[in-house]
Write an enzyme that holds these catalytic residues in place. Structure first.
Site, PDB file in Angstrom:
ATOM      1  N   ARG A  51      38.702  40.324  55.833  1.00  0.00           N
ATOM      2  CA  ARG A  51      39.259  40.645  57.150  1.00  0.00           C
ATOM      3  C   ARG A  51      38.603  41.911  57.703  1.00  0.00           C
ATOM      4  NH1 ARG A  51      44.972  40.414  54.834  1.00  0.00           N
ATOM      5  NH2 ARG A  51      45.408  38.182  54.665  1.00  0.00           N
TER       6      ARG A  51
ATOM      7  N   PHE B 122      34.868  43.253  44.760  1.00  0.00           N
ATOM      8  CA  PHE B 122      34.274  44.585  44.629  1.00  0.00           C
ATOM      9  C   PHE B 122      33.429  44.740  43.365  1.00  0.00           C
ATOM     10  CE2 PHE B 122      35.711  47.517  48.028  1.00  0.00           C
ATOM     11  CZ  PHE B 122      36.224  46.525  48.851  1.00  0.00           C
ATOM     12  N   ARG B 123      33.644  43.860  42.368  1.00  0.00           N
ATOM     13  CA  ARG B 123      32.780  43.914  41.188  1.00  0.00           C
ATOM     14  C   ARG B 123      31.359  43.505  41.571  1.00  0.00           C
ATOM     15  NH1 ARG B 123      37.530  40.862  38.071  1.00  0.00           N
ATOM     16  NH2 ARG B 123      37.674  40.108  40.207  1.00  0.00           N
TER      17      ARG B 123
ATOM     18  N   LEU C 145      45.079  48.519  47.772  1.00  0.00           N
ATOM     19  CA  LEU C 145      43.733  48.004  48.009  1.00  0.00           C
ATOM     20  C   LEU C 145      43.503  46.764  47.144  1.00  0.00           C
ATOM     21  CD1 LEU C 145      41.791  51.425  47.911  1.00  0.00           C
ATOM     22  CD2 LEU C 145      43.019  50.393  49.837  1.00  0.00           C
ATOM     23  N   GLY C 146      43.817  45.614  47.701  1.00  0.00           N
ATOM     24  CA  GLY C 146      43.570  44.347  47.023  1.00  0.00           C
ATOM     25  C   GLY C 146      42.654  43.543  47.917  1.00  0.00           C
TER      26      GLY C 146
ATOM     27  N   ASN D 295      41.689  49.158  39.630  1.00  0.00           N
ATOM     28  CA  ASN D 295      40.551  48.925  38.727  1.00  0.00           C
ATOM     29  C   ASN D 295      39.235  49.561  39.117  1.00  0.00           C
ATOM     30  OD1 ASN D 295      41.821  47.025  36.819  1.00  0.00           O
ATOM     31  ND2 ASN D 295      42.081  45.783  38.661  1.00  0.00           N
TER      32      ASN D 295
ATOM     33  N   ARG E  14      59.416  35.054  47.765  1.00  0.00           N
ATOM     34  CA  ARG E  14      58.648  35.986  48.595  1.00  0.00           C
ATOM     35  C   ARG E  14      58.479  35.363  49.973  1.00  0.00           C
ATOM     36  NH1 ARG E  14      52.297  37.036  48.867  1.00  0.00           N
ATOM     37  NH2 ARG E  14      52.399  38.801  50.282  1.00  0.00           N
TER      38      ARG E  14
HETATM   39  P1  AMP Z   1      44.465  41.614  44.511  1.00  0.00           P
HETATM   40  O1  AMP Z   1      44.451  41.000  45.868  1.00  0.00           O
HETATM   41  O2  AMP Z   1      45.340  42.819  44.396  1.00  0.00           O
HETATM   42  O3  AMP Z   1      44.685  40.629  43.394  1.00  0.00           O
HETATM   43  O4  AMP Z   1      42.974  42.186  44.276  1.00  0.00           O
HETATM   44  C1  AMP Z   1      41.877  41.318  44.104  1.00  0.00           C
HETATM   45  C2  AMP Z   1      40.590  42.093  44.246  1.00  0.00           C
HETATM   46  O5  AMP Z   1      40.540  43.185  43.320  1.00  0.00           O
HETATM   47  C3  AMP Z   1      39.336  41.285  43.897  1.00  0.00           C
HETATM   48  O6  AMP Z   1      38.877  40.545  45.003  1.00  0.00           O
HETATM   49  C4  AMP Z   1      38.352  42.365  43.507  1.00  0.00           C
HETATM   50  O7  AMP Z   1      37.654  42.807  44.678  1.00  0.00           O
HETATM   51  C5  AMP Z   1      39.190  43.501  43.001  1.00  0.00           C
HETATM   52  N1  AMP Z   1      39.071  43.701  41.560  1.00  0.00           N
HETATM   53  C6  AMP Z   1      39.725  43.065  40.580  1.00  0.00           C
HETATM   54  N2  AMP Z   1      39.348  43.523  39.368  1.00  0.00           N
HETATM   55  C7  AMP Z   1      38.430  44.483  39.594  1.00  0.00           C
HETATM   56  C8  AMP Z   1      37.647  45.347  38.741  1.00  0.00           C
HETATM   57  N3  AMP Z   1      37.745  45.317  37.446  1.00  0.00           N
HETATM   58  N4  AMP Z   1      36.799  46.211  39.359  1.00  0.00           N
HETATM   59  C9  AMP Z   1      36.708  46.251  40.702  1.00  0.00           C
HETATM   60  N5  AMP Z   1      37.408  45.468  41.540  1.00  0.00           N
HETATM   61  C10 AMP Z   1      38.261  44.607  40.998  1.00  0.00           C
END
Ligand code: AMP
Length: 396
Positions: free
Chosen positions: A241, A284-285, A209-210, A335, A91
């Site tokens: 950010r 977000f949890r 949305l991560g 999620n 990557r």
């Molecule tokens: P990523 O960068 O795609 O791995 O996303 C990570 C982010 O996803 C974490 O910082 C959380 O804010 C969110 N996340 C992961 N699991 C959950 C969940 N079960 N409910 C809500 N947000 C989640």
């Protein structure tokens, strides 16, 4: 064919070994703290227990050797020898304007990636170190570079040019590039596939949305716009950010807080977003829990976050003169039903909405709009490693 997918950072190295026929992940893991005290490898073979190997990793070459040793280990390995690793997919964060698709790595490609270092000074040099380390240890294994920016190279000039003097583009290639391209590509394809349609006949908005977050507009199979820019700082409000702000704020805060431009940049990348706004967390949890407990700043951050997503969706509907599919993906998109529902509140004008029952399903491919809606809203889990493995196989 077994493909080793590598995502190399300055002090970390994430990997997955994927069998390309079954698309099964044979093993995955992470080297942490490379070049520091307390280096360790977390390795998980499919169906097995996670193994933690603590051992000094003075550089990435040692880290790659440890990954190979773990993959071929008699107890927790998944292949007999290095001969069973047929290709490596790397990557690479920034391909600038040089790479509009994945390529087989040779010296010329390495040089071209190096020339993009200026555009991603934190990421590209680390990605290159990963390539060099693999070359040392697996000299005869073909390698492919898969770029985060490549999918967005189809954007028209009107979408990628900033309102700045043209000379900055001529001299420094200052323009919108966009990131998470492998994910936007994978999710838009998969969304069409799930609906039994071809991507070429659809207008799709992908909301990745991560912790980092971006949106893209994919019209007839090609990306026509995306929210991240020259760097991943632009666009949506993210975990830490800030996304879009008035650019004059940089000087204003630098003066008020007695900070350098780099220091303000650091605040905008690492101390802003929902974490900075809520003073709670970038996760977000935690944010959702705090909102339920009555935390007003957590509520404000979630409202601002989802409002920004909705505004981008609206602007991409305008850019494509319509939309057929809105797909949510990545940690939050897959999620967090609350975030999707909050975005859904702004979608009435498109003739769609979100079905509460279907929206409660987590982490699966699911259509969450209602049967008669004019626009299909869906959740499509992303899989960047699988996408990299597929592109690697296609090229070798
Ligand atoms: P990523 O960068 O795609 O791995 O996303 C990570 C982010 O996803 C974490 O910082 C959380 O804010 C969110 N996340 C992961 N699991 C959950 C969940 N079960 N409910 C809500 N947000 C989640």
């Amino acid at each position: 064919m077994n493909v080793l997918v590598i995502n190399c950072g300055s002090s970390s190295l994430k990997y997955q070994l994927i069998n390309s026929e079954s698309e099964e992940v044979l093993a995955k893991g992470l080297c942490e703290r490379i070049g520091m005290d307390g280096a360790r490898l977390n390795h998980t073979p499919a169906g097995g227990e996670k193994v933690v190997i603590e051992s000094p990793m003075p550089d990435h070459t040692v880290a790659v050797q440890m990954v190979i040793d773990a993959l071929t280990d008699a107890n927790h390995g998944v292949v007999k020898s290095l001969d069973e690793i047929d290709a490596v997919g790397h990557r690479i964060v920034h391909g600038g304007e040089k790479f509009a698709s994945s390529v087989v790595i040779n010296e010329e490609v390495i040089k071209a990636i190096e020339e993009c270092n200026d555009l991603a000074p934190l990421h590209n040099p680390a990605n290159l170190i990963g390539i060099r380390a693999c070359q040392k240890i697996m000299a005869n294994v073909p390698m492919v570079a898969v770029f985060d920016t490549a999918f967005h190279q189809t954007m028209p000039e009107k979408a990628y040019m900033y309102g700045l003097p043209y000379e900055y583009y001529e001299k420094y290639k200052v323009r919108r590039y966009g990131f998470h391209g492998t994910s936007h590509d994978f999710v838009s394809s998969r969304a069409a596939e799930i609906l039994g349609k071809t991507r070429e006949d659809l207008k799709i908005i992908v909301c990745h949305l991560g912790n980092g977050a971006s949106i893209s507009a994919v019209k007839n199979g090609k990306c026509v716009d995306t929210s991240m820019g020259l760097t991943p700082l632009e666009g949506l409000i993210m975990g830490t950010r800030c996304g879009d702000i008035d650019p004059a704020i940089v000087e204003f805060i630098a003066n008020k807080e007695n900070l350098t431009v780099s220091e303000v940049n650091n605040v905008m990348n690492k101390k802003s977003g929902v974490e900075g706004m809520s003073r709670v967390s970038s996760d977000f949890r935690d944010l959702s829990k705090a909102m339920d407990e009555g935390n007003a700043l957590a509520k404000m951050a979630l409202e601002a976050y989802t409002y920004r997503v909705a505004k981008y969706i609206g602007s991409y509907v305008a850019a494509m003169n319509g939309v057929d599919v809105i797909a949510f993906t990545a940690g939050i998109g897959e999620n967090d039903g609350r975030v999707r529902a909050m975005v859904g509140e702004y979608l009435d004008y498109l003739g769609c909405g979100i079905d509460a029952e279907k929206n409660a399903i987590r982490g699966e491919e699911v259509i969450i709009s209602r049967p008669d809606d004019k626009v299909t809203v869906m959740v499509v889990p992303t899989n960047e490693e699988l996408a990299i493995a597929r592109q690697t196989v296609a090229l070798v």
